[in-house]
Design a protein around this motif. Sequence first.
Motif, PDB file in Angstrom:
ATOM      1  N   ILE A   1       0.846  -1.206   0.000  1.00 32.61           N
ATOM      2  CA  ILE A   1       0.000   0.000   0.000  1.00 32.61           C
ATOM      3  C   ILE A   1       0.878   1.251   0.000  1.00 32.61           C
ATOM      4  N   ALA A   2       1.920   1.260   0.843  1.00 29.77           N
ATOM      5  CA  ALA A   2       2.808   2.415   0.930  1.00 29.77           C
ATOM      6  C   ALA A   2       3.485   2.694  -0.406  1.00 29.77           C
ATOM      7  N   ILE A   3       4.009   1.647  -1.054  1.00 29.65           N
ATOM      8  CA  ILE A   3       4.676   1.817  -2.344  1.00 29.65           C
ATOM      9  C   ILE A   3       3.703   2.326  -3.404  1.00 29.65           C
ATOM     10  N   GLY A   4       2.444   1.928  -3.281  1.00 25.22           N
ATOM     11  CA  GLY A   4       1.444   2.386  -4.238  1.00 25.22           C
ATOM     12  C   GLY A   4       1.051   3.845  -4.067  1.00 25.22           C
ATOM     13  N   LEU A   5       1.231   4.389  -2.852  1.00 26.95           N
ATOM     14  CA  LEU A   5       0.724   5.735  -2.563  1.00 26.95           C
ATOM     15  C   LEU A   5       1.789   6.826  -2.552  1.00 26.95           C
ATOM     16  N   ILE A   6       3.011   6.496  -2.167  1.00 23.70           N
ATOM     17  CA  ILE A   6       4.076   7.505  -2.095  1.00 23.70           C
ATOM     18  C   ILE A   6       5.290   6.997  -2.871  1.00 23.70           C
ATOM     19  N   PRO A   7       6.247   7.882  -3.216  1.00 19.41           N
ATOM     20  CA  PRO A   7       7.412   7.446  -3.998  1.00 19.41           C
ATOM     21  C   PRO A   7       8.093   6.226  -3.402  1.00 19.41           C
ATOM     22  N   THR A   8       8.538   5.339  -4.268  1.00 21.81           N
ATOM     23  CA  THR A   8       9.064   4.046  -3.844  1.00 21.81           C
ATOM     24  C   THR A   8      10.234   4.185  -2.880  1.00 21.81           C
ATOM     25  N   GLY A   9      11.176   5.060  -3.211  1.00 23.76           N
ATOM     26  CA  GLY A   9      12.336   5.236  -2.354  1.00 23.76           C
ATOM     27  C   GLY A   9      11.971   5.714  -0.966  1.00 23.76           C
ATOM     28  N   ILE A  10      10.974   6.601  -0.879  1.00 21.87           N
ATOM     29  CA  ILE A  10      10.548   7.113   0.423  1.00 21.87           C
ATOM     30  C   ILE A  10       9.834   6.021   1.219  1.00 21.87           C
ATOM     31  N   ALA A  11       8.955   5.254   0.562  1.00 26.10           N
ATOM     32  CA  ALA A  11       8.251   4.169   1.247  1.00 26.10           C
ATOM     33  C   ALA A  11       9.232   3.156   1.831  1.00 26.10           C
ATOM     34  N   VAL A  12      10.239   2.779   1.036  1.00 26.28           N
ATOM     35  CA  VAL A  12      11.231   1.805   1.504  1.00 26.28           C
ATOM     36  C   VAL A  12      12.093   2.401   2.618  1.00 26.28           C
ATOM     37  N   THR A  13      12.424   3.686   2.511  1.00 25.52           N
ATOM     38  CA  THR A  13      13.222   4.340   3.549  1.00 25.52           C
ATOM     39  C   THR A  13      12.478   4.369   4.870  1.00 25.52           C
ATOM     40  N   LEU A  14      11.203   4.743   4.846  1.00 20.17           N
ATOM     41  CA  LEU A  14      10.410   4.765   6.074  1.00 20.17           C
ATOM     42  C   LEU A  14      10.265   3.355   6.651  1.00 20.17           C
ATOM     43  N   PHE A  15      10.107   2.366   5.780  1.00 22.91           N
ATOM     44  CA  PHE A  15      10.046   0.974   6.245  1.00 22.91           C
ATOM     45  C   PHE A  15      11.343   0.587   6.937  1.00 22.91           C
ATOM     46  N   PHE A  16      12.478   1.080   6.414  1.00 22.07           N
ATOM     47  CA  PHE A  16      13.777   0.716   6.973  1.00 22.07           C
ATOM     48  C   PHE A  16      14.080   1.440   8.282  1.00 22.07           C
ATOM     49  N   SER A  17      13.103   2.156   8.817  1.00 22.01           N
ATOM     50  CA  SER A  17      13.248   2.659  10.187  1.00 22.01           C
ATOM     51  C   SER A  17      13.009   1.554  11.201  1.00 22.01           C
ATOM     52  N   TYR A  18      12.703   0.335  10.720  1.00 17.83           N
ATOM     53  CA  TYR A  18      12.381  -0.770  11.629  1.00 17.83           C
ATOM     54  C   TYR A  18      13.481  -1.091  12.643  1.00 17.83           C
ATOM     55  N   PRO A  19      14.792  -0.843  12.379  1.00 11.21           N
ATOM     56  CA  PRO A  19      15.774  -1.133  13.431  1.00 11.21           C
ATOM     57  C   PRO A  19      15.512  -0.399  14.738  1.00 11.21           C
ATOM     58  N   ILE A  20      14.876   0.770  14.666  1.00  8.63           N
ATOM     59  CA  ILE A  20      14.525   1.489  15.894  1.00  8.63           C
ATOM     60  C   ILE A  20      13.575   0.634  16.726  1.00  8.63           C
ATOM     61  N   PHE A  21      12.542   0.111  16.096  1.00  7.44           N
ATOM     62  CA  PHE A  21      11.545  -0.677  16.818  1.00  7.44           C
ATOM     63  C   PHE A  21      12.106  -2.038  17.222  1.00  7.44           C
ATOM     64  N   THR A  22      12.985  -2.603  16.380  1.00 13.87           N
ATOM     65  CA  THR A  22      13.620  -3.873  16.739  1.00 13.87           C
ATOM     66  C   THR A  22      14.462  -3.716  17.996  1.00 13.87           C
ATOM     67  N   ALA A  23      15.209  -2.617  18.084  1.00 14.70           N
ATOM     68  CA  ALA A  23      16.049  -2.377  19.259  1.00 14.70           C
ATOM     69  C   ALA A  23      15.197  -2.213  20.514  1.00 14.70           C
ATOM     70  N   LEU A  24      14.076  -1.498  20.401  1.00 18.92           N
ATOM     71  CA  LEU A  24      13.194  -1.308  21.560  1.00 18.92           C
ATOM     72  C   LEU A  24      12.549  -2.623  21.979  1.00 18.92           C
ATOM     73  N   LEU A  25      12.142  -3.438  21.008  1.00 13.05           N
ATOM     74  CA  LEU A  25      11.533  -4.736  21.329  1.00 13.05           C
ATOM     75  C   LEU A  25      12.557  -5.691  21.937  1.00 13.05           C
ATOM     76  N   ALA A  26      13.795  -5.658  21.424  1.00 11.25           N
ATOM     77  CA  ALA A  26      14.853  -6.505  21.989  1.00 11.25           C
ATOM     78  C   ALA A  26      15.138  -6.105  23.440  1.00 11.25           C
ATOM     79  N   TRP A  27      15.048  -4.817  23.722  1.00 13.93           N
ATOM     80  CA  TRP A  27      15.215  -4.342  25.104  1.00 13.93           C
ATOM     81  C   TRP A  27      14.077  -4.863  25.975  1.00 13.93           C
ATOM     82  N   LYS A  28      12.853  -4.828  25.438  1.00 14.63           N
ATOM     83  CA  LYS A  28      11.679  -5.253  26.195  1.00 14.63           C
ATOM     84  C   LYS A  28      11.694  -6.763  26.463  1.00 14.63           C
ATOM     85  N   PHE A  29      11.960  -7.558  25.428  1.00 13.89           N
ATOM     86  CA  PHE A  29      11.788  -9.013  25.549  1.00 13.89           C
ATOM     87  C   PHE A  29      13.074  -9.761  25.899  1.00 13.89           C
ATOM     88  N   PHE A  30      14.247  -9.209  25.521  1.00 13.52           N
ATOM     89  CA  PHE A  30      15.502  -9.920  25.758  1.00 13.52           C
ATOM     90  C   PHE A  30      16.421  -9.190  26.735  1.00 13.52           C
TER      91      PHE A  30
END
Length: 330
Positions: free
Chosen positions: A123-152
């Motif tokens: 949906i994101a790739i369909g609505l906004i420029p591809t590079g921007i959609a993928v860049t925003l998706f690649f913010s996932y390390p922030i959430f991965t780090a927070l989840l690793a802190w929470k669970f591990f």
Amino acid sequence: MSFQNPLNVLGILTVLLSSLVLAFHNIIVRVLFSEHFVLGLFLLGGYVKPDLQNSFLLMFMRMLVVVPLMAALAFKLYPSAGKQLRDLFQRDTSSTQRDRTNVLLQAFGCGVLMFVYVALLYIAIGLIPTGIAVTLFFSYPIFTALLAWKFFGDRPTLFRWLVMGIILVGSVLTVPQSSSSFNSSAIAIGIFASVGAGIVYAFYCVIAQKCLEKFHPILFTWISFASTLVLSGISLIFWPLHSTQLDWTPMWICSILSGLVSFAGHTLNNLGIRMISATKASIIGASSPALTALIAWATISEHLNLIQSLGIGIVTLGIALLSGEKRSSA
């Protein structure tokens, strides 16, 4: 990261090629949703609207190609895959059986998460420029780090907090402005979908990390893809398409091409990981947002302004720094 070992150089080139191939997959998805002059020569695309229902459809068509190919590869690279899969479904009362059941449920759970994050990313790739959609998706390390802190209990270091801040700033800079091509509603939904996809993918990574301690990665990946195929098919049964005027021929051509490209990208990435390790591969994989933006500019003439290009560069740098920090602390 030494460049003297020929195998090391080959592994780096393999992972770079994987990122390049997967970037082309994102461009194919963009063309399916939005009409573009491809290579400045052919007017193609815009076959379906970028909504959740059509994301399920395209995901199902893509997985029809990927799942059988991945199954064939899995049994060649990992001959014990069939035996391990049968063992997971054997019934007994031992603690081993309970462990197998938990691992199987975790693998299917990752399949559900894959189904969700792929649908949102489409949906994101369909609505906004591809590079921007993928860049925003690649913010996932922030959430991965927070989840690793929470669970591990893996508390982020001061350096990691700084890098996560860098990634966040870069992500904000990429946000497009309203224009004749992108209205404010489409931008808002696209941003929400791409960031949401990143959050769901972070959960996927955390659960996968736990699951892969007892599960072979090839079989685990196949189960995730097969679950996505089943879930997208079920979604279409309960949420059938209302339009029968879809242009099926180019949709199937693009979906088959998308499946083959996705399969090739994942295979190359796995081969690269075997040659240079997952940590080095993740650093190189940080180039994905920039590569996607570059290929989108070269193939479908998607232009980004200076601030957005700077934002993509900052996010790419942040991901590479975060991956490098994880490597040095390993």
